[in-house]
Design a protein around this motif. Structure first.
Motif, PDB file in Angstrom:
ATOM      1  N   HIS A 103       0.920  -1.737  -0.054  1.00 61.10           N
ATOM      2  CA  HIS A 103      -0.118  -0.216   0.170  1.00 61.10           C
ATOM      3  C   HIS A 103       0.691   1.120  -0.236  1.00 61.10           C
ATOM      4  O   HIS A 103       0.828   2.376  -0.746  1.00 61.10           O
ATOM      5  CB  HIS A 103      -1.016  -0.317   0.756  1.00 61.10           C
ATOM      6  N   ILE A 104       1.902   1.329   1.237  1.00 63.64           N
ATOM      7  CA  ILE A 104       2.717   2.090   0.812  1.00 63.64           C
ATOM      8  C   ILE A 104       3.330   3.047   0.026  1.00 63.64           C
ATOM      9  O   ILE A 104       3.634   3.641  -0.488  1.00 63.64           O
ATOM     10  CB  ILE A 104       3.414   2.036   1.688  1.00 63.64           C
ATOM     11  N   TYR A 105       4.104   1.604  -1.307  1.00 69.96           N
ATOM     12  CA  TYR A 105       4.405   1.722  -2.664  1.00 69.96           C
ATOM     13  C   TYR A 105       3.706   2.088  -3.890  1.00 69.96           C
ATOM     14  O   TYR A 105       3.464   3.443  -4.052  1.00 69.96           O
ATOM     15  CB  TYR A 105       5.236   0.590  -3.080  1.00 69.96           C
ATOM     16  N   ASP A 106       1.907   1.859  -3.465  1.00 67.05           N
ATOM     17  CA  ASP A 106       1.415   1.895  -4.835  1.00 67.05           C
ATOM     18  C   ASP A 106       1.214   3.733  -3.989  1.00 67.05           C
ATOM     19  O   ASP A 106       0.259   4.168  -4.872  1.00 67.05           O
ATOM     20  CB  ASP A 106      -0.284   1.099  -4.079  1.00 67.05           C
ATOM     21  N   LEU A 107       0.386   3.926  -2.943  1.00 66.77           N
ATOM     22  CA  LEU A 107       0.572   4.974  -2.333  1.00 66.77           C
ATOM     23  C   LEU A 107       0.951   6.425  -3.083  1.00 66.77           C
ATOM     24  O   LEU A 107       0.953   6.688  -3.506  1.00 66.77           O
ATOM     25  CB  LEU A 107      -0.283   5.269  -1.157  1.00 66.77           C
ATOM     26  N   THR A 108       2.966   6.296  -2.459  1.00 68.00           N
ATOM     27  CA  THR A 108       3.775   7.226  -3.609  1.00 68.00           C
ATOM     28  C   THR A 108       3.349   7.106  -4.815  1.00 68.00           C
ATOM     29  O   THR A 108       3.932   8.221  -4.983  1.00 68.00           O
ATOM     30  CB  THR A 108       4.916   6.042  -3.375  1.00 68.00           C
ATOM     31  N   ALA A 109       3.453   6.068  -5.345  1.00 70.80           N
ATOM     32  CA  ALA A 109       3.244   6.219  -6.681  1.00 70.80           C
ATOM     33  C   ALA A 109       2.070   6.830  -7.137  1.00 70.80           C
ATOM     34  O   ALA A 109       2.548   7.498  -8.276  1.00 70.80           O
ATOM     35  CB  ALA A 109       3.534   4.632  -7.113  1.00 70.80           C
ATOM     36  N   LEU A 110       1.175   7.016  -6.799  1.00 68.26           N
ATOM     37  CA  LEU A 110      -0.073   8.265  -6.612  1.00 68.26           C
ATOM     38  C   LEU A 110      -0.156   9.384  -6.881  1.00 68.26           C
ATOM     39  O   LEU A 110       0.058   9.872  -7.245  1.00 68.26           O
ATOM     40  CB  LEU A 110      -0.999   7.554  -6.012  1.00 68.26           C
ATOM     41  N   VAL A 111       0.717   9.504  -5.469  1.00 62.75           N
ATOM     42  CA  VAL A 111       1.371  10.572  -5.316  1.00 62.75           C
ATOM     43  C   VAL A 111       2.614  11.100  -6.256  1.00 62.75           C
ATOM     44  O   VAL A 111       2.290  12.192  -6.522  1.00 62.75           O
ATOM     45  CB  VAL A 111       1.872  11.417  -3.300  1.00 62.75           C
ATOM     46  N   LEU A 112       2.923  10.751  -6.970  1.00 61.68           N
ATOM     47  CA  LEU A 112       4.542  10.888  -7.546  1.00 61.68           C
ATOM     48  C   LEU A 112       3.732  11.164  -9.428  1.00 61.68           C
ATOM     49  O   LEU A 112       4.679  11.632  -9.725  1.00 61.68           O
ATOM     50  CB  LEU A 112       5.093  10.106  -8.103  1.00 61.68           C
TER      51      LEU A 112
ATOM     52  N   ILE B  40      -4.365   1.666  -3.415  1.00 57.84           N
ATOM     53  CA  ILE B  40      -4.687   2.352  -3.350  1.00 57.84           C
ATOM     54  C   ILE B  40      -6.323   2.213  -2.753  1.00 57.84           C
ATOM     55  O   ILE B  40      -7.008   2.746  -1.669  1.00 57.84           O
ATOM     56  CB  ILE B  40      -4.999   3.483  -4.427  1.00 57.84           C
ATOM     57  N   ALA B  41      -8.006   1.276  -2.754  1.00 54.69           N
ATOM     58  CA  ALA B  41      -8.703   1.694  -2.964  1.00 54.69           C
ATOM     59  C   ALA B  41      -8.892   0.584  -1.409  1.00 54.69           C
ATOM     60  O   ALA B  41      -9.503   1.200  -0.086  1.00 54.69           O
ATOM     61  CB  ALA B  41      -9.617   0.672  -3.223  1.00 54.69           C
ATOM     62  N   ALA B  42      -8.159  -0.193  -1.159  1.00 53.90           N
ATOM     63  CA  ALA B  42      -7.674  -0.663   0.012  1.00 53.90           C
ATOM     64  C   ALA B  42      -7.452   0.265   1.078  1.00 53.90           C
ATOM     65  O   ALA B  42      -8.009   0.205   2.387  1.00 53.90           O
ATOM     66  CB  ALA B  42      -7.719  -1.931  -0.111  1.00 53.90           C
ATOM     67  N   ALA B  43      -6.149   0.752   0.635  1.00 54.61           N
ATOM     68  CA  ALA B  43      -6.025   1.920   2.484  1.00 54.61           C
ATOM     69  C   ALA B  43      -6.855   2.485   2.307  1.00 54.61           C
ATOM     70  O   ALA B  43      -7.112   3.638   3.495  1.00 54.61           O
ATOM     71  CB  ALA B  43      -4.542   2.584   0.949  1.00 54.61           C
TER      72      ALA B  43
END
Length: 300
Positions: free
Chosen positions: A165-174, A189-192
């Motif tokens: 989740h952290i990796y995916d959310l970081t990619a989302l912010v980037l 992202i939905a799970a987070a």
């Protein structure tokens, strides 16, 4: 500082700028995927990733969010000022240094460069990034990281999920600053997001004004989006709230003395406003009435 940060976060040398007022708090949680999630309190300090330190072979990306302004220089270039709340992302494979003019807290993450590059393939094109605090989905990343620090995952499966989740959310912010990848991470992202919505609910179970519209406003999404998150888990917002409130009432019945708290008061404190509907739902859920549960506790 040298030892702890060097082992857990990133190889850096430090020099205190104020030797009379020194307070240092360091905490780090290591997760699968070469991920470290940490939080620190630093005094006024100068830190540097020098050329000789590059020999340790580290090439993680260090993500940091500070509560005070500070200055940072990458690869010998002129220092730039980073505003409080902005996100910096720096590749450990290049020299860097920073100056904290004031004591400050730092939320920091060390992310494996190769894993991050799989989600944001062009991230390696720059040695560093500075993203404004108002960047899209920044709040989702920071809130999820805060939740991890306050409630660390206990099982290995949960730890692996949290890391993804952290990796995916970081990619989302980037996304928007670095091309590519974030759209592929929709499920994670939905799970987070669902985890944060559930945390919001659990913190307000006793609130009789707990409605989906209010939760949606706090989370910055629409009520329909929240409904879809729960539907993906085979339930609904209302069912989740009712189940958690019933569990809370059950715990109150076991913990509170009968003389100090009636069943009606317990139902109200657990978030129910109608005693009849509470009794029906409680009996259906636990196959016993609240009175029977309280009597069983007293017999023990």
């Amino acid at each position: 500082m040298h030892d702890f940060v060097g082992r857990h976060i990133g190889g850096l040398n430090f020099r205190l700028l104020d030797c009379e007022n020194v307070r240092i708090d360091l905490a780090a949680m290591q997760l699968p995927g070469e991920l470290t999630v940490g939080q620190t309190w630093f005094p006024q300090v100068h830190g540097a990733r020098t050329r000789d330190l590059l020999q340790d072979g580290r090439e993680h990306y260090l993500l940091a969010i500070h509560n005070q302004d500070y200055e940072i220089s990458i690869d010998g270039k002129e220092p730039v000022r980073v505003a409080a709340g902005d996100l910096s992302l720096v590749n450990e494979a290049v020299c860097s240094e920073f100056w904290f003019g004031k004591p400050q807290t730092v939320d920091v993450m060390a992310l494996d460069r190769q894993l991050l590059a799989r989600l944001a393939p062009r991230v390696d094109m720059e040695a560093s990034y500075i993203l404004p605090a108002a960047a899209a989905d920044m709040r989702l990343l920071t809130a999820y990281a805060d939740n991890l620090r306050s409630s660390p995952p206990t099982s290995e499966k949960a730890r692996e999920m949290a890391s993804r989740h952290i990796y995916d959310l970081t990619a989302l912010v980037l996304d928007g600053f670095v091309r590519g990848g974030a759209e592929r991470n929709e499920i994670s992202i939905a799970a987070a997001r669902l985890k944060l919505v559930q945390k919001d609910i659990l913190e307000r179970l006793s609130d009789h004004g707990l409605h989906i519209d209010a939760v949606a406003r706090r989370q910055g999404v629409t009520p329909r989006y929240i409904q879809r998150l729960f539907e993906s888990e085979g339930t609904t917002f209302s069912d989740f709230v009712r189940e958690r409130r019933l569990e809370l009432a059950f715990r109150f019945l076991q913990e509170r003395e009968p003389a100090s708290s009636t069943i009606t008061a317990i139902a109200y404190d657990a978030g129910f406003s109608d005693i009849s509907s509470f009794n029906r739902a409680f009996r259906k859920r636990f196959e016993a009435t609240p009175s029977e549960i309280r009597a069983a506790v007293l017999i023990r």
